[in-house]
Design an enzyme around this catalytic site. Sequence first.
Site, PDB file in Angstrom:
ATOM      1  N   PHE A 132     104.361  76.321  13.936  1.00  0.00           N
ATOM      2  CA  PHE A 132     103.540  77.514  14.146  1.00  0.00           C
ATOM      3  C   PHE A 132     102.120  77.315  13.616  1.00  0.00           C
ATOM      4  O   PHE A 132     101.159  77.861  14.158  1.00  0.00           O
ATOM      5  CB  PHE A 132     104.198  78.723  13.487  1.00  0.00           C
ATOM      6  N   ILE A 135     100.201  75.461  16.330  1.00  0.00           N
ATOM      7  CA  ILE A 135      99.810  76.371  17.422  1.00  0.00           C
ATOM      8  C   ILE A 135      98.615  77.217  17.012  1.00  0.00           C
ATOM      9  O   ILE A 135      97.661  77.418  17.782  1.00  0.00           O
ATOM     10  CB  ILE A 135     101.007  77.268  17.816  1.00  0.00           C
ATOM     11  N   GLN A 139      94.809  77.351  18.727  1.00  0.00           N
ATOM     12  CA  GLN A 139      94.157  78.558  19.217  1.00  0.00           C
ATOM     13  C   GLN A 139      92.807  78.761  18.546  1.00  0.00           C
ATOM     14  O   GLN A 139      91.837  79.178  19.179  1.00  0.00           O
ATOM     15  CB  GLN A 139      95.055  79.784  18.966  1.00  0.00           C
ATOM     16  N   HIS A 431      67.147 130.704  52.934  1.00  0.00           N
ATOM     17  CA  HIS A 431      66.685 129.871  51.816  1.00  0.00           C
ATOM     18  C   HIS A 431      66.102 128.555  52.329  1.00  0.00           C
ATOM     19  O   HIS A 431      64.981 128.171  51.960  1.00  0.00           O
ATOM     20  CB  HIS A 431      67.854 129.609  50.862  1.00  0.00           C
ATOM     21  N   GLU A 432      66.846 127.855  53.183  1.00  0.00           N
ATOM     22  CA  GLU A 432      66.375 126.560  53.677  1.00  0.00           C
ATOM     23  C   GLU A 432      65.197 126.723  54.639  1.00  0.00           C
ATOM     24  O   GLU A 432      64.275 125.894  54.641  1.00  0.00           O
ATOM     25  CB  GLU A 432      67.522 125.807  54.365  1.00  0.00           C
ATOM     26  N   HIS A 435      62.126 127.113  52.530  1.00  0.00           N
ATOM     27  CA  HIS A 435      61.674 125.807  52.021  1.00  0.00           C
ATOM     28  C   HIS A 435      60.842 125.077  53.070  1.00  0.00           C
ATOM     29  O   HIS A 435      59.746 124.575  52.785  1.00  0.00           O
ATOM     30  CB  HIS A 435      62.879 124.943  51.650  1.00  0.00           C
ATOM     31  N   ASP A 507      66.050 124.520  42.091  1.00  0.00           N
ATOM     32  CA  ASP A 507      64.631 124.585  42.442  1.00  0.00           C
ATOM     33  C   ASP A 507      63.793 125.048  41.255  1.00  0.00           C
ATOM     34  O   ASP A 507      62.714 124.504  40.990  1.00  0.00           O
ATOM     35  CB  ASP A 507      64.430 125.535  43.624  1.00  0.00           C
TER      36      ASP A 507
END
Length: 670
Positions: A132, A135, A139, A431-432, A435, A507
């Site tokens: 162990f 190992i 690593q 509204h539109e 604009h 807006d």
Amino acid sequence: MRNNNRIRPFITWGILILICVLATSLISGLSNPEKVTYSDIVNYFKQEQVTEFKIVGNELTYKLKPEGDLPAEEKTFVLYSTARFLDQVDPYITSAQEKGILPSYDIQQASSLPLWVTYIPYVLLIGAVLFFGWIMLKQMSGGGKGGAMSFGRAKLRLADTEKSKITFSDVAGADEEKEELQEIVEFLKNPKKYTSLGARIPRGVLMVGPPGTGKTYMAKATAGEAGVPFFSISGSDFVELYVGVGASRVRDTFEQAKKNAPCIVFIDEIDAVGRQRGAGLGGGNDEREQTLNQLLVEMDGFEQNEGVIVMAATNRPDVLDSALLRPGRFDRQIVIHLPDVKAREEILRIHARKKPMDKKVNFEDVAKATSGFAPAELENVLNEAALLAARGNRKVITMNEITDAIMKVELGVEKKSRLITDKEKELTAYHEAGHAIVTVVADGNSKVNEISIIPRGMAGGYTSYLPVENKSYMSKGEMLDRIIHCMGGRAAEELCLNDISTGAAGDIQQATEMARQMVMRYGMSEKLGPILFGTGREEVFLGRDFTAESKTYSEKVAATIDEEIKRIIDEQYERAKKILQEHLDQLHVIAKQLILHEKITGEQFRALLEGTDPAEVFPESETQKPEEKQDETPAEQAEERSEAAAEPVAEEKPEAEEPAAPEGTKTNEE
């Protein structure tokens, strides 16, 4: 640090050996769980406390005289030499038998096992610990990419320039930027051309620009043009939870780059690691600052790193540490702006090369309709258009798909299935329309592209425009026109519906913010003059003083600022109402047509605004519903019925015949 890396394996092996010794001692201790020595056992026999014992091989099992009412407990002890032990205690055994203290005892020979068998448990334990340990060392040394200790390695990604080779011919709308990078390309191809003249090529190139402007793409094109490896890493990949890992990754990055020189190392979002030092949560020992210090050291030691060019990208150059931007490190900055209309057209043509486009597609009109779009957004528009074409089972991408894709990218998906009440539809239409009328009348250069009351994304309706020309700056008059555009929808609601709604919230926010910028940042207030109020910084971050946005003006001036902002908004609101009152008839007509058709084009809007009859703008055959064909003559109605009878669906007479309109019903002309 590197010497510590060499010593670390020896320290690890020393710890493993110590563990083996301790484990061996532990196993030996398990044989005699109680702390009883050989002398204690002999004394038990001398003092005639042993009432019963048995020896099998070297293992002694005995009982002592009970204490009080407690029964005698059987205990064990491992003898090193049974014969020696019996020689010592034999006189005491005889005496105890004569006195009746030790009635009987038993001595047996142990099974004859080889001596090495007794050492098998020790050998297995030591072997397991060493295995162990091996190992773990593998690593720690980075034996695998997924190793437990491999986080000290840099997460460099090597682009496959052979399969997906990108060159400057794939980059459009950045001619000046490509000229700046051409020197880097020529240096990587032929360094002697510059070194023979004593010239020093820039060691680092910092590309600055808004998100999506193609900074990473430009870096890849530079590597592809020079034909050198392209390593990329994100600034956030350097910073880690563990102290010292970031600096280790910086070292590993440059070590890998030196092995593959000449090459380009690209650090994306460098502001994640290169922010100003001195105000981090950890002070001077902050992990991010240690990583930055190591990056500064590596970039400054490029005398032995010839052929390695560092390129980085950020959209926040104001937060970078000044030491990172000095000559010798990132000594060249290339600003990549949003593309203008000509550049957008070139970018669209490049992205359309691998897509089947309809011959009627006008990229010049698409470029005009995508003002403010970054190259990444333009590529997304064509991709969305391709998806829409595939959804409609078309073999080519038409202008309709591109227009829908632009609106989808800007506002979101069109929600035709959403149920809208008649009152909401009427409010959105006015509204539109408000604009559109206010914007076109106030600013003659603005061109309406489309008006819709169909919800898209978070918007209940929208009005899109085609900018006539691209501008890098805005005048005071243009900013006032922007504000009056925001006020047009609210003014139309008040004039025509005698009510106002929450639909103008966005807006109002835009108009207020623009008026505030005019007064506080751009010096467009006559009462306050050309003075900057505040620091002008839009946000605060770790690395700068948190008091950066504190007020630098008095309360009296703050009150005057509020008054000026309100004055600008009120004046433009009254101006918007005045324009709509002058065009009230057109406002009603346009709003009614929006309610009827839900969407009108820019050409249709301009025709209605000029007073053209709606019946001419919207042909009956395309838009008018059957129940609205109430102003036809009896001869025309009879002709339509005869034509319907000749069609295959002639059996459906109830649907083909429409009742005459009752008297008093309003027609389109009315």
